[in-house]
Design an enzyme around this catalytic site. Sequence first.
Site, mmCIF file in Angstrom:
data_model
loop_
_atom_site.group_PDB
_atom_site.id
_atom_site.type_symbol
_atom_site.label_atom_id
_atom_site.label_comp_id
_atom_site.label_asym_id
_atom_site.label_seq_id
_atom_site.Cartn_x
_atom_site.Cartn_y
_atom_site.Cartn_z
ATOM 1 N N THR A 138 23.888 -20.529 -11.717
ATOM 2 C CA THR A 138 23.065 -21.128 -10.667
ATOM 3 C C THR A 138 22.156 -22.250 -11.175
ATOM 4 O O THR A 138 21.709 -22.220 -12.332
ATOM 5 C CB THR A 138 22.178 -20.047 -10.012
ATOM 6 O OG1 THR A 138 21.148 -20.670 -9.237
ATOM 7 C CG2 THR A 138 21.520 -19.145 -11.039
ATOM 8 N N GLU A 140 19.218 -22.459 -10.399
ATOM 9 C CA GLU A 140 17.920 -21.840 -10.697
ATOM 10 C C GLU A 140 17.677 -21.750 -12.201
ATOM 11 O O GLU A 140 16.537 -21.612 -12.642
ATOM 12 C CB GLU A 140 17.854 -20.436 -10.085
ATOM 13 C CG GLU A 140 17.544 -20.417 -8.604
ATOM 14 C CD GLU A 140 16.137 -20.905 -8.277
ATOM 15 O OE1 GLU A 140 15.181 -20.317 -8.778
ATOM 16 O OE2 GLU A 140 16.016 -21.883 -7.514
ATOM 17 N N TYR A 174 15.152 -13.827 -11.539
ATOM 18 C CA TYR A 174 16.532 -14.128 -11.112
ATOM 19 C C TYR A 174 17.163 -15.181 -12.027
ATOM 20 O O TYR A 174 18.245 -14.995 -12.583
ATOM 21 C CB TYR A 174 16.532 -14.615 -9.649
ATOM 22 C CG TYR A 174 17.853 -15.188 -9.202
ATOM 23 C CD1 TYR A 174 18.858 -14.356 -8.733
ATOM 24 C CD2 TYR A 174 18.101 -16.563 -9.252
ATOM 25 C CE1 TYR A 174 20.094 -14.873 -8.335
ATOM 26 C CE2 TYR A 174 19.320 -17.094 -8.856
ATOM 27 C CZ TYR A 174 20.315 -16.243 -8.401
ATOM 28 O OH TYR A 174 21.520 -16.761 -8.012
ATOM 29 N N LYS A 178 20.213 -14.735 -14.823
ATOM 30 C CA LYS A 178 21.446 -15.521 -14.687
ATOM 31 C C LYS A 178 21.697 -16.350 -15.948
ATOM 32 O O LYS A 178 22.843 -16.567 -16.336
ATOM 33 C CB LYS A 178 21.359 -16.436 -13.456
ATOM 34 C CG LYS A 178 21.545 -15.705 -12.129
ATOM 35 C CD LYS A 178 23.016 -15.409 -11.881
ATOM 36 C CE LYS A 178 23.263 -14.859 -10.490
ATOM 37 N NZ LYS A 178 24.681 -14.651 -10.212
HETATM 38 P P1 NDP Z 1 24.994 -12.827 -1.330
HETATM 39 O O1 NDP Z 1 23.633 -12.262 -1.542
HETATM 40 O O2 NDP Z 1 25.403 -13.238 0.032
HETATM 41 O O3 NDP Z 1 26.093 -11.787 -1.873
HETATM 42 C C1 NDP Z 1 25.860 -10.998 -3.005
HETATM 43 C C2 NDP Z 1 27.006 -10.025 -3.152
HETATM 44 O O4 NDP Z 1 26.773 -9.207 -4.311
HETATM 45 C C3 NDP Z 1 27.170 -9.055 -1.974
HETATM 46 O O5 NDP Z 1 28.542 -8.818 -1.781
HETATM 47 C C4 NDP Z 1 26.496 -7.792 -2.489
HETATM 48 O O6 NDP Z 1 26.958 -6.599 -1.876
HETATM 49 C C5 NDP Z 1 26.958 -7.840 -3.943
HETATM 50 N N1 NDP Z 1 26.158 -6.991 -4.825
HETATM 51 C C6 NDP Z 1 24.821 -6.955 -4.969
HETATM 52 N N2 NDP Z 1 24.480 -6.053 -5.893
HETATM 53 C C7 NDP Z 1 25.624 -5.490 -6.338
HETATM 54 C C8 NDP Z 1 25.935 -4.482 -7.277
HETATM 55 N N3 NDP Z 1 24.985 -3.864 -7.955
HETATM 56 N N4 NDP Z 1 27.232 -4.143 -7.481
HETATM 57 C C9 NDP Z 1 28.222 -4.757 -6.788
HETATM 58 N N5 NDP Z 1 27.997 -5.720 -5.866
HETATM 59 C C10 NDP Z 1 26.713 -6.079 -5.658
HETATM 60 O O7 NDP Z 1 25.131 -14.060 -2.347
HETATM 61 P P2 NDP Z 1 26.051 -15.362 -2.211
HETATM 62 O O8 NDP Z 1 27.365 -14.974 -1.675
HETATM 63 O O9 NDP Z 1 25.264 -16.451 -1.578
HETATM 64 O O10 NDP Z 1 26.192 -15.775 -3.745
HETATM 65 C C11 NDP Z 1 27.272 -15.275 -4.539
HETATM 66 C C12 NDP Z 1 26.887 -15.369 -6.010
HETATM 67 O O11 NDP Z 1 26.624 -16.723 -6.360
HETATM 68 C C13 NDP Z 1 25.628 -14.600 -6.413
HETATM 69 O O12 NDP Z 1 25.827 -14.120 -7.716
HETATM 70 C C14 NDP Z 1 24.542 -15.649 -6.424
HETATM 71 O O13 NDP Z 1 23.503 -15.293 -7.309
HETATM 72 C C15 NDP Z 1 25.315 -16.848 -6.918
HETATM 73 N N6 NDP Z 1 24.826 -18.138 -6.484
HETATM 74 C C16 NDP Z 1 24.665 -18.376 -5.147
HETATM 75 C C17 NDP Z 1 24.269 -19.604 -4.711
HETATM 76 C C18 NDP Z 1 24.058 -19.888 -3.257
HETATM 77 O O14 NDP Z 1 23.372 -20.867 -2.953
HETATM 78 N N7 NDP Z 1 24.616 -19.099 -2.348
HETATM 79 C C19 NDP Z 1 24.045 -20.715 -5.672
HETATM 80 C C20 NDP Z 1 24.263 -20.340 -7.050
HETATM 81 C C21 NDP Z 1 24.658 -19.101 -7.420
HETATM 82 P P3 NDP Z 1 26.256 -6.005 -0.528
HETATM 83 O O15 NDP Z 1 26.929 -6.715 0.612
HETATM 84 O O16 NDP Z 1 26.584 -4.571 -0.614
HETATM 85 O O17 NDP Z 1 24.784 -6.304 -0.635
HETATM 86 P P1 GDR Z 2 16.725 -20.460 -3.382
HETATM 87 O O1 GDR Z 2 16.979 -20.348 -1.810
HETATM 88 O O2 GDR Z 2 15.487 -19.799 -3.808
HETATM 89 O O3 GDR Z 2 16.868 -21.924 -3.715
HETATM 90 O O4 GDR Z 2 17.935 -19.620 -3.977
HETATM 91 P P2 GDR Z 2 16.001 -20.055 -0.599
HETATM 92 O O5 GDR Z 2 16.715 -20.495 0.620
HETATM 93 O O6 GDR Z 2 15.471 -18.662 -0.625
HETATM 94 O O7 GDR Z 2 14.755 -21.031 -0.897
HETATM 95 C C1 GDR Z 2 14.902 -22.443 -0.975
HETATM 96 C C2 GDR Z 2 13.530 -23.080 -0.998
HETATM 97 O O8 GDR Z 2 12.917 -22.949 0.294
HETATM 98 C C3 GDR Z 2 11.557 -22.567 0.118
HETATM 99 N N1 GDR Z 2 11.083 -21.877 1.334
HETATM 100 C C4 GDR Z 2 11.531 -20.688 1.782
HETATM 101 N N2 GDR Z 2 12.486 -19.871 1.314
HETATM 102 C C5 GDR Z 2 12.758 -18.731 2.023
HETATM 103 N N3 GDR Z 2 13.727 -17.910 1.617
HETATM 104 N N4 GDR Z 2 12.056 -18.402 3.167
HETATM 105 C C6 GDR Z 2 11.075 -19.206 3.646
HETATM 106 O O9 GDR Z 2 10.450 -18.901 4.658
HETATM 107 C C7 GDR Z 2 10.797 -20.403 2.933
HETATM 108 N N5 GDR Z 2 9.940 -21.438 3.130
HETATM 109 C C8 GDR Z 2 10.122 -22.317 2.162
HETATM 110 C C9 GDR Z 2 11.576 -21.686 -1.120
HETATM 111 O O10 GDR Z 2 10.262 -21.555 -1.662
HETATM 112 C C10 GDR Z 2 12.557 -22.450 -1.997
HETATM 113 O O11 GDR Z 2 11.898 -23.456 -2.703
HETATM 114 C C11 GDR Z 2 19.250 -19.756 -3.466
HETATM 115 C C12 GDR Z 2 19.950 -18.395 -3.665
HETATM 116 O O12 GDR Z 2 21.188 -18.438 -3.004
HETATM 117 C C13 GDR Z 2 20.178 -18.122 -5.134
HETATM 118 O O13 GDR Z 2 20.988 -16.948 -5.270
HETATM 119 C C14 GDR Z 2 20.911 -19.330 -5.756
HETATM 120 O O14 GDR Z 2 21.105 -19.101 -7.136
HETATM 121 C C15 GDR Z 2 20.093 -20.593 -5.534
HETATM 122 O O15 GDR Z 2 19.939 -20.782 -4.137
HETATM 123 C C16 GDR Z 2 20.785 -21.816 -6.113
#
Ligand code: NDP
Ligand code: GDR
Length: 359
Positions: A138, A140, A174, A178
């Site tokens: 990520t 992050e 987090y 990662k």
């Molecule tokens: P989600 O939170 O939507 O999905 C996370 C998934 O992980 C769910 O299927 C969840 O299952 C599963 N999970 C959580 N804990 C466990 C565990 N202990 N054992 C097995 N499965 C588990 O995340 P995203 O789909 O958005 O992201 C996918 C991956 O990419 C994550 O690793 C995230 O950190 C990473 N990532 C995401 C980004 C984004 O912007 N979306 C950007 C960069 C990286 P359940 O449904 O049961 O909760």
């Molecule tokens: P992020 O996503 O932390 O970048 O992680 P999120 O959407 O939570 O926050 C993005 C930015 O928005 C600001 N923010 C708020 N965020 C949330 N959730 N709720 C609010 O009300 C709000 N107001 C402002 C946050 O402070 C932040 O700066 C996501 C996840 O998918 C991670 O798993 C992944 O690794 C990174 O993106 C890349």
Amino acid sequence: MAISSIDTLPASKVALIFGITGQTGSYLTDHLLSLGYKVHGVIRRSSNFTTNRLEHVFDQIRNNLHYGDVTDSLFVMKILGKIKPNEIYNLAAQSHVAVSFELPSYSTNVNCLGTLNILEGIRLCNLERVSKFYQAGTSEMFGGQKEDFTEQEWERIVTKGMTEKTPFHPKSPYGAAKLLSHNLVQIYRKSYNIFASNGICFNHESHRRDPRFVTRKITVSVANIKKGIQEQLVLGNLNAERDWGHAEDYARAIHLCLQQDNPVDVVIATGRTFSVRQLVEIAFAAIDVDIIWKGHGEKEVGIDKKTEKVLVKISPQYYRPNEVHYLKGDSTLAKELIFWEPKWTFEQMITEMVKCDLT
Ligand code: NDP
Ligand code: GDR
């Protein structure tokens, strides 16, 4: 480095997805099924159904869903040894950055030891020559606070974006967990010759995104305000800037990372950055509302230009103990190496998300 032909995939190619029920896991499932893969997935036992994002493909995968948890090393070994997948995708994570401050130990356990369990599993089940492994890294990990970088590095970041060579300065449990996973992938690759790749993905979103992330929180709220069932949208830091892409595009990139002759560490990003404030404006524009901003800090409000109603407010409840201020990715390497480019623009994606939330 040549890309192997996706058109000629043997029908029997088997993938295993940890995190299949999540946003990106569901898009990856769609993509792999469309390419003829047999898709297996790990789902957690829960008191509620967690497979709603997979409903449209449930008939195709229902017999390949396995109860388990990435933190359970015995389970991980058992499932890897049983399925012997050609491709393993680790998308399992406690993926909410703010929550990782509240649950640092749990988040580290899942986001880091989970990865280690899979890497060790590949080794102990002798799958080095059978399985390719993808780790969901990520943006992050970069941190995104100006003071951590040299002037030259920062200048590069704001003009061209972060690359595979940009130093990491994670700002949350987090991000730190990662980063350890990222390092473990590199260590296992070098030490044991495992085909293990790190995707360094910037934020990716969609109408399947959990509404506790800011994009979907905003699009759901905008739709609810239009429907007359919500008065206001309450947010935290409006100044945070992110490089937001569409999860469908990112699922395609994740798959491409494993279609190489050699493992890769690669940034997946759009190269365009917007603030949360701009995101709010674009989302309201989708329902023909013009937002104007008044006040500063916690007192700042977003007002409907036409009706003068306050539609957006700030609550420090959503501030983080340590914020990532600015993220912009440079995916030049992805373009060159895996031939990936995003199809969706940020504006198209937010407008589409509002449209979906209105129906
Ligand atoms: P989600 O939170 O939507 O999905 C996370 C998934 O992980 C769910 O299927 C969840 O299952 C599963 N999970 C959580 N804990 C466990 C565990 N202990 N054992 C097995 N499965 C588990 O995340 P995203 O789909 O958005 O992201 C996918 C991956 O990419 C994550 O690793 C995230 O950190 C990473 N990532 C995401 C980004 C984004 O912007 N979306 C950007 C960069 C990286 P359940 O449904 O049961 O909760
Ligand atoms: P992020 O996503 O932390 O970048 O992680 P999120 O959407 O939570 O926050 C993005 C930015 O928005 C600001 N923010 C708020 N965020 C949330 N959730 N709720 C609010 O009300 C709000 N107001 C402002 C946050 O402070 C932040 O700066 C996501 C996840 O998918 C991670 O798993 C992944 O690794 C990174 O993106 C890349």
